[in-house]
Motif scaffolding. Structure first.
Motif, PDB file in Angstrom:
ATOM      1  N   LEU A 133      31.996  40.798  10.749  1.00  0.00           N
ATOM      2  CA  LEU A 133      32.382  41.767  11.781  1.00  0.00           C
ATOM      3  C   LEU A 133      32.125  41.198  13.171  1.00  0.00           C
ATOM      4  O   LEU A 133      32.968  41.328  14.062  1.00  0.00           O
ATOM      5  CB  LEU A 133      31.612  43.076  11.595  1.00  0.00           C
ATOM      6  CG  LEU A 133      31.946  43.890  10.342  1.00  0.00           C
ATOM      7  CD1 LEU A 133      30.905  44.974  10.119  1.00  0.00           C
ATOM      8  CD2 LEU A 133      33.332  44.490  10.441  1.00  0.00           C
ATOM      9  N   CYS A 134      30.973  40.549  13.349  1.00  0.00           N
ATOM     10  CA  CYS A 134      30.648  39.947  14.647  1.00  0.00           C
ATOM     11  C   CYS A 134      31.658  38.874  15.038  1.00  0.00           C
ATOM     12  O   CYS A 134      32.019  38.762  16.217  1.00  0.00           O
ATOM     13  CB  CYS A 134      29.237  39.350  14.625  1.00  0.00           C
ATOM     14  SG  CYS A 134      27.927  40.561  14.802  1.00  0.00           S
ATOM     15  N   GLN A 135      32.117  38.091  14.072  1.00  0.00           N
ATOM     16  CA  GLN A 135      33.117  37.061  14.377  1.00  0.00           C
ATOM     17  C   GLN A 135      34.378  37.687  14.968  1.00  0.00           C
ATOM     18  O   GLN A 135      34.933  37.191  15.946  1.00  0.00           O
ATOM     19  CB  GLN A 135      33.475  36.269  13.118  1.00  0.00           C
ATOM     20  CG  GLN A 135      32.391  35.350  12.633  1.00  0.00           C
ATOM     21  CD  GLN A 135      32.767  34.719  11.286  1.00  0.00           C
ATOM     22  OE1 GLN A 135      33.926  34.698  10.886  1.00  0.00           O
ATOM     23  NE2 GLN A 135      31.769  34.214  10.581  1.00  0.00           N
ATOM     24  N   GLY A 136      34.827  38.795  14.365  1.00  0.00           N
ATOM     25  CA  GLY A 136      36.011  39.480  14.870  1.00  0.00           C
ATOM     26  C   GLY A 136      35.783  40.094  16.245  1.00  0.00           C
ATOM     27  O   GLY A 136      36.634  39.999  17.129  1.00  0.00           O
ATOM     28  N   ILE A 137      34.622  40.709  16.438  1.00  0.00           N
ATOM     29  CA  ILE A 137      34.294  41.296  17.738  1.00  0.00           C
ATOM     30  C   ILE A 137      34.249  40.204  18.802  1.00  0.00           C
ATOM     31  O   ILE A 137      34.782  40.364  19.899  1.00  0.00           O
ATOM     32  CB  ILE A 137      32.952  42.059  17.677  1.00  0.00           C
ATOM     33  CG1 ILE A 137      33.056  43.271  16.753  1.00  0.00           C
ATOM     34  CG2 ILE A 137      32.515  42.501  19.081  1.00  0.00           C
ATOM     35  CD1 ILE A 137      31.722  43.926  16.428  1.00  0.00           C
ATOM     36  N   ALA A 138      33.626  39.081  18.464  1.00  0.00           N
ATOM     37  CA  ALA A 138      33.503  37.965  19.414  1.00  0.00           C
ATOM     38  C   ALA A 138      34.870  37.427  19.832  1.00  0.00           C
ATOM     39  O   ALA A 138      35.059  37.019  20.979  1.00  0.00           O
ATOM     40  CB  ALA A 138      32.659  36.852  18.809  1.00  0.00           C
ATOM     41  N   GLN A 139      35.835  37.441  18.924  1.00  0.00           N
ATOM     42  CA  GLN A 139      37.186  36.978  19.261  1.00  0.00           C
ATOM     43  C   GLN A 139      37.829  37.854  20.337  1.00  0.00           C
ATOM     44  O   GLN A 139      38.602  37.375  21.147  1.00  0.00           O
ATOM     45  CB  GLN A 139      38.065  36.958  18.012  1.00  0.00           C
ATOM     46  CG  GLN A 139      37.704  35.870  17.039  1.00  0.00           C
ATOM     47  CD  GLN A 139      38.516  35.948  15.753  1.00  0.00           C
ATOM     48  OE1 GLN A 139      39.468  36.717  15.623  1.00  0.00           O
ATOM     49  NE2 GLN A 139      38.135  35.131  14.770  1.00  0.00           N
ATOM     50  N   VAL A 140      37.495  39.137  20.345  1.00  0.00           N
ATOM     51  CA  VAL A 140      38.081  40.070  21.308  1.00  0.00           C
ATOM     52  C   VAL A 140      37.248  40.152  22.591  1.00  0.00           C
ATOM     53  O   VAL A 140      37.792  40.125  23.694  1.00  0.00           O
ATOM     54  CB  VAL A 140      38.226  41.483  20.681  1.00  0.00           C
ATOM     55  CG1 VAL A 140      38.712  42.494  21.708  1.00  0.00           C
ATOM     56  CG2 VAL A 140      39.173  41.432  19.487  1.00  0.00           C
ATOM     57  N   LEU A 141      35.931  40.250  22.440  1.00  0.00           N
ATOM     58  CA  LEU A 141      35.065  40.466  23.603  1.00  0.00           C
ATOM     59  C   LEU A 141      34.600  39.174  24.270  1.00  0.00           C
ATOM     60  O   LEU A 141      34.072  39.212  25.378  1.00  0.00           O
ATOM     61  CB  LEU A 141      33.839  41.295  23.208  1.00  0.00           C
ATOM     62  CG  LEU A 141      34.088  42.674  22.615  1.00  0.00           C
ATOM     63  CD1 LEU A 141      32.770  43.397  22.421  1.00  0.00           C
ATOM     64  CD2 LEU A 141      35.041  43.483  23.461  1.00  0.00           C
ATOM     65  N   HIS A 142      34.750  38.064  23.575  1.00  0.00           N
ATOM     66  CA  HIS A 142      34.329  36.757  24.097  1.00  0.00           C
ATOM     67  C   HIS A 142      32.846  36.750  24.473  1.00  0.00           C
ATOM     68  O   HIS A 142      32.456  36.271  25.534  1.00  0.00           O
ATOM     69  CB  HIS A 142      35.209  36.333  25.289  1.00  0.00           C
ATOM     70  CG  HIS A 142      36.668  36.394  24.979  1.00  0.00           C
ATOM     71  ND1 HIS A 142      37.280  35.517  24.122  1.00  0.00           N
ATOM     72  CD2 HIS A 142      37.623  37.279  25.374  1.00  0.00           C
ATOM     73  CE1 HIS A 142      38.565  35.836  24.016  1.00  0.00           C
ATOM     74  NE2 HIS A 142      38.794  36.895  24.758  1.00  0.00           N
ATOM     75  N   ARG A 143      32.033  37.269  23.556  1.00  0.00           N
ATOM     76  CA  ARG A 143      30.585  37.283  23.716  1.00  0.00           C
ATOM     77  C   ARG A 143      30.000  36.451  22.575  1.00  0.00           C
ATOM     78  O   ARG A 143      30.561  36.422  21.469  1.00  0.00           O
ATOM     79  CB  ARG A 143      30.003  38.704  23.678  1.00  0.00           C
ATOM     80  CG  ARG A 143      30.668  39.742  24.581  1.00  0.00           C
ATOM     81  CD  ARG A 143      30.877  39.350  26.024  1.00  0.00           C
ATOM     82  NE  ARG A 143      29.669  38.992  26.729  1.00  0.00           N
ATOM     83  CZ  ARG A 143      29.648  38.152  27.763  1.00  0.00           C
ATOM     84  NH1 ARG A 143      30.769  37.582  28.183  1.00  0.00           N
ATOM     85  NH2 ARG A 143      28.529  37.877  28.376  1.00  0.00           N
TER      86      ARG A 143
END
Length: 182
Positions: free
Chosen positions: A84-94
């Motif tokens: 889930l974090c990998q997907g979030i990171a792709q969008v939020l760039h965090r």
């Protein structure tokens, strides 16, 4: 409303409602037990898009997946919260802080536990090591889990982050169970 008493979580985001026997339960089961990590990444993108529209994502210093116990992660081969974090990171760039929080004990599955039993089960299950406290102090951290039922797990992680000096803790999940469901 389930996080108001504790004050360890400053904001909360979730994309879907989890209902026992529902479609999302099957998806989460596939994510957790069938190694369909691409599903986790896609769900993470949805979480990221939801957050991107509703909060200042630049204020988030790092994403923190709810950790699995080392033996459970070895058996499973992956952590669904990391997907889930990998997907979030792709969008939020965090950035994703994979080892910031450690799970100290192999807790039993909370599926059939009451709210009180869940709190006891995970109450002392997590820690931030002394060596990593500098990565937490004064930071805004986003804790990510797949499903939040009572909130016991994510609140336990939030408490250790706040105790280690985090300024703000935001929680996010792919789904949240309605309060009247198990």
């Amino acid at each position: 409303e389930r996080f108001l008493e504790d004050w360890s979580i400053d904001e909360f985001y979730s994309c879907y409602y989890f209902q026992e026997g529902g479609v999302f339960q099957k998806l989460v089961h596939s994510l957790k037990y069938d190694a369909i990590t691409k599903l986790g990444i896609e769900l993470g993108r949805h979480i990221g898009a939801t957050m991107n529209a509703q909060t200042d994502v630049c204020a988030i210093d790092a994403l923190v997946p709810v950790p699995l116990y080392k033996l459970k992660q070895r058996e499973r081969g992956y952590n669904q919260s990391e997907s889930l974090c990998q997907g979030i990171a792709q969008v939020l760039h965090r950035p994703v802080a994979l080892s910031l929080v450690k799970r100290l004990k192999n807790t039993v599955s909370q599926t059939h536990l009451s709210a009180e039993e869940r709190n006891q089960n995970v109450g002392d299950a997590f820690e931030v090591s002394q060596l990593k406290r500098h990565m937490v102090q004064g930071k805004t951290l986003l804790i990510v889990d797949d499903v939040i039922t009572t909130g016991s797990t994510i609140q336990s992680v939030a408490r250790v982050l706040k105790s280690a000096g985090a300024a703000r803790v935001i929680a996010a999940s792919a789904a949240i169970a309605k309060l009247d469901s198990k």
